[in-house]
Design a protein around this motif. Structure first.
Motif, PDB file in Angstrom:
ATOM      1  N   ASP A 212     113.683  -0.178  23.772  1.00 31.23           N
ATOM      2  CA  ASP A 212     112.683  -0.443  22.667  1.00 31.23           C
ATOM      3  C   ASP A 212     112.640   1.127  21.767  1.00 31.23           C
ATOM      4  N   ILE A 213     112.280   0.977  20.908  1.00 31.34           N
ATOM      5  CA  ILE A 213     111.751   2.179  19.663  1.00 31.34           C
ATOM      6  C   ILE A 213     110.704   1.171  19.692  1.00 31.34           C
ATOM      7  N   ASP A 214     109.603   2.164  19.785  1.00 30.78           N
ATOM      8  CA  ASP A 214     108.474   1.863  20.145  1.00 30.78           C
ATOM      9  C   ASP A 214     107.483   2.498  19.463  1.00 30.78           C
ATOM     10  N   VAL A 215     106.644   2.604  18.124  1.00 32.74           N
ATOM     11  CA  VAL A 215     105.705   3.367  17.801  1.00 32.74           C
ATOM     12  C   VAL A 215     104.239   4.107  18.306  1.00 32.74           C
ATOM     13  N   HIS A 216     104.103   3.420  19.222  1.00 27.44           N
ATOM     14  CA  HIS A 216     103.435   3.484  20.119  1.00 27.44           C
ATOM     15  C   HIS A 216     103.644   4.352  21.225  1.00 27.44           C
ATOM     16  N   ASN A 217     105.071   4.738  21.429  1.00 29.54           N
ATOM     17  CA  ASN A 217     105.527   5.856  22.332  1.00 29.54           C
ATOM     18  C   ASN A 217     106.766   6.503  21.162  1.00 29.54           C
ATOM     19  N   PRO A 218     105.978   7.214  20.174  1.00 36.09           N
ATOM     20  CA  PRO A 218     106.778   8.374  19.046  1.00 36.09           C
ATOM     21  C   PRO A 218     108.415   8.596  19.756  1.00 36.09           C
ATOM     22  N   SER A 219     108.507   9.162  21.212  1.00 37.61           N
ATOM     23  CA  SER A 219     109.460   9.445  21.919  1.00 37.61           C
ATOM     24  C   SER A 219     110.476   8.699  21.955  1.00 37.61           C
ATOM     25  N   THR A 220     110.533   7.330  22.104  1.00 37.08           N
ATOM     26  CA  THR A 220     111.500   6.388  21.669  1.00 37.08           C
ATOM     27  C   THR A 220     112.634   6.212  20.382  1.00 37.08           C
ATOM     28  N   MET A 221     111.869   7.142  19.565  1.00 32.77           N
ATOM     29  CA  MET A 221     112.898   7.402  18.340  1.00 32.77           C
ATOM     30  C   MET A 221     113.947   7.788  18.748  1.00 32.77           C
ATOM     31  N   LEU A 222     114.199   9.146  19.952  1.00 28.84           N
ATOM     32  CA  LEU A 222     114.774   9.508  20.010  1.00 28.84           C
ATOM     33  C   LEU A 222     116.501   8.784  20.320  1.00 28.84           C
ATOM     34  N   LYS A 223     116.064   7.191  20.969  1.00 30.94           N
ATOM     35  CA  LYS A 223     117.273   6.803  20.826  1.00 30.94           C
ATOM     36  C   LYS A 223     117.716   6.555  19.884  1.00 30.94           C
ATOM     37  N   LEU A 224     117.849   6.717  18.639  1.00 33.13           N
ATOM     38  CA  LEU A 224     118.177   6.641  17.346  1.00 33.13           C
ATOM     39  C   LEU A 224     119.365   8.055  17.146  1.00 33.13           C
ATOM     40  N   HIS A 225     118.764   9.210  18.734  1.00 32.52           N
ATOM     41  CA  HIS A 225     119.700  10.454  17.907  1.00 32.52           C
ATOM     42  C   HIS A 225     120.963  10.615  18.378  1.00 32.52           C
ATOM     43  N   ARG A 226     121.694  11.083  18.164  1.00 30.05           N
ATOM     44  CA  ARG A 226     123.593  11.323  18.583  1.00 30.05           C
ATOM     45  C   ARG A 226     123.575  11.660  20.226  1.00 30.05           C
ATOM     46  N   ASP A 227     122.514  12.962  20.444  1.00 31.10           N
ATOM     47  CA  ASP A 227     123.135  14.005  21.078  1.00 31.10           C
ATOM     48  C   ASP A 227     121.412  14.290  21.533  1.00 31.10           C
ATOM     49  N   VAL A 228     121.187  13.771  22.505  1.00 34.92           N
ATOM     50  CA  VAL A 228     119.554  13.999  23.187  1.00 34.92           C
ATOM     51  C   VAL A 228     120.300  13.539  24.895  1.00 34.92           C
ATOM     52  N   THR A 229     119.560  14.790  25.567  1.00 38.15           N
ATOM     53  CA  THR A 229     119.935  14.919  26.593  1.00 38.15           C
ATOM     54  C   THR A 229     118.157  14.571  27.537  1.00 38.15           C
ATOM     55  N   VAL A 230     117.970  13.631  28.567  1.00 41.83           N
ATOM     56  CA  VAL A 230     116.578  14.099  28.902  1.00 41.83           C
ATOM     57  C   VAL A 230     116.621  14.605  30.229  1.00 41.83           C
ATOM     58  N   VAL A 231     116.157  15.648  30.757  1.00 41.89           N
ATOM     59  CA  VAL A 231     115.982  16.385  31.470  1.00 41.89           C
ATOM     60  C   VAL A 231     114.322  15.839  32.994  1.00 41.89           C
ATOM     61  N   ILE A 232     114.484  15.164  33.851  1.00 42.84           N
ATOM     62  CA  ILE A 232     113.203  15.323  34.546  1.00 42.84           C
ATOM     63  C   ILE A 232     113.322  15.745  36.135  1.00 42.84           C
ATOM     64  N   ASP A 233     112.641  15.430  36.385  1.00 36.13           N
ATOM     65  CA  ASP A 233     112.431  16.483  38.259  1.00 36.13           C
ATOM     66  C   ASP A 233     112.731  14.802  38.677  1.00 36.13           C
ATOM     67  N   ARG A 234     113.129  14.898  40.391  1.00 33.71           N
ATOM     68  CA  ARG A 234     113.115  13.646  40.972  1.00 33.71           C
ATOM     69  C   ARG A 234     112.131  12.618  40.731  1.00 33.71           C
ATOM     70  N   GLY A 235     111.054  13.586  41.304  1.00 36.66           N
ATOM     71  CA  GLY A 235     109.650  12.588  41.499  1.00 36.66           C
ATOM     72  C   GLY A 235     109.471  11.435  40.740  1.00 36.66           C
ATOM     73  N   LEU A 236     109.458  12.578  39.419  1.00 39.88           N
ATOM     74  CA  LEU A 236     109.142  11.111  38.373  1.00 39.88           C
ATOM     75  C   LEU A 236     110.138  10.092  37.987  1.00 39.88           C
ATOM     76  N   ALA A 237     111.946  10.905  38.183  1.00 37.49           N
ATOM     77  CA  ALA A 237     112.439   9.556  38.210  1.00 37.49           C
ATOM     78  C   ALA A 237     112.118   8.359  39.170  1.00 37.49           C
ATOM     79  N   GLU A 238     111.865   8.984  40.603  1.00 43.52           N
ATOM     80  CA  GLU A 238     111.754   7.781  41.359  1.00 43.52           C
ATOM     81  C   GLU A 238     110.702   7.290  41.150  1.00 43.52           C
ATOM     82  N   LEU A 239     109.306   7.720  40.219  1.00 43.14           N
ATOM     83  CA  LEU A 239     107.731   6.944  39.948  1.00 43.14           C
ATOM     84  C   LEU A 239     108.529   6.266  38.648  1.00 43.14           C
TER      85      LEU A 239
END
Ligand code: GLP
Length: 245
Positions: A212-239
């Motif tokens: 979903d692209i959700d105006v209540h979570n502006p970061s979701t608009m990045l799904k429209l971009h061709r070259d996005v990398t999201v880097v998170i740590d393992r603790g957050l990935a698990e949560l």
């Protein structure tokens, strides 16, 4: 969208610091889009260490920052200009004139005008982003309408509360900021967003676990971009329930 999970926060610094350093090694006159907040500190530490080891030369690099609080002078310890100087620029060989952090002092409309003028002539090779607990990127807060260009933004209550940790008390947190708009961010060639810690769970879940692209979570608009990398740590990935394929 590519998701990278690191063992810990230090790992985020190594991966993303490495990406920014490589960008400059490949293109010595690159323009870096930079971010503030506590998340990027490990990235800047890595870049400083790479510079000290003689692996990278920042003398022809330009930078532009995402945002600045309105009402804080550049020498205010919580201004984003001060943050950038003390966490990165003072420790590498970038000419200060090559760095741009929007002005937070003066008539807001003039600050916006100058920021827009700078952005008009700027092509960002790689944009570093943190993320707010409410999913904001730069200071683009959730709302029915998101803005495309640089503008003045009223900070959400949750952002004021989250950023109060840097100030003596919550009352001292500026209520307004000048920020790149969503369109400014989306124009970067590449985008890398970093996050760690349990407070970012909802925002990151919306970003990487749904389509979903959700105006209540502006970061979701990045799904429209061709070259996005999201880097998170393992603790957050698990949560958020993200598992690597
Ligand atoms: C501020 C900045 C954002 C940043 C966010 C998260 O609101 N305007 O650019 O992403 O803080 O900061 P932290 O990394 O400290 O959680």
């Amino acid at each position: 969208m590519r998701v990278i999970v690191t063992e810990n926060n230090q790992g985020i610094g190594e991966i993303v610091g490495g990406m920014l350093v490589k960008t400059v090694q490949d293109k010595p006159d690159a323009t870096l889009g930079l971010a503030t907040g506590s998340s990027p500190e490990v990235v800047y530490d890595y870049m400083i260490r790479a510079y000290q080891r003689g692996e990278v030369d920042f003398s022809r690099v330009h930078t532009v920052n995402l945002d600045e609080y309105l009402g804080l002078t550049p020498d205010h310890p919580q201004s984003y200009r001060y943050f950038m100087d003390t966490h990165l620029f003072n420790h590498i060989n970038i000419p200060m004139d090559n760095t741009y952090v929007a002005e937070g002092i003066g008539y807001p409309e003039n600050c916006v005008k100058r920021f827009r003028e700078v952005l008009k002539h700027t092509h960002v090779d790689i944009q570093l982003l943190g993320i707010g607990e409410d999913g904001h990127i730069a200071f683009n807060e959730p709302g029915e309408v998101l803005r495309c260009g640089a503008h003045v933004e009223w900070l959400a209550e949750s952002t004021i509360a989250a950023n109060a940790r840097f100030f003596e008390c919550e009352e001292e947190v500026p209520r307004m900021a000048i920020s790149m708009g969503m369109g400014d961010i989306m124009r970067a060639d590449r985008i890398v967003l970093i996050a760690s810690g349990p407070k970012k769970v909802d925002a990151i879940r919306g970003l990487i676990m749904t389509e979903d692209i959700d105006v209540h979570n502006p970061s979701t608009m990045l799904k429209l971009h061709r070259d996005v990398t999201v880097v998170i740590d393992r603790g957050l990935a698990e949560l958020v329930g993200y598992t690597e394929e």
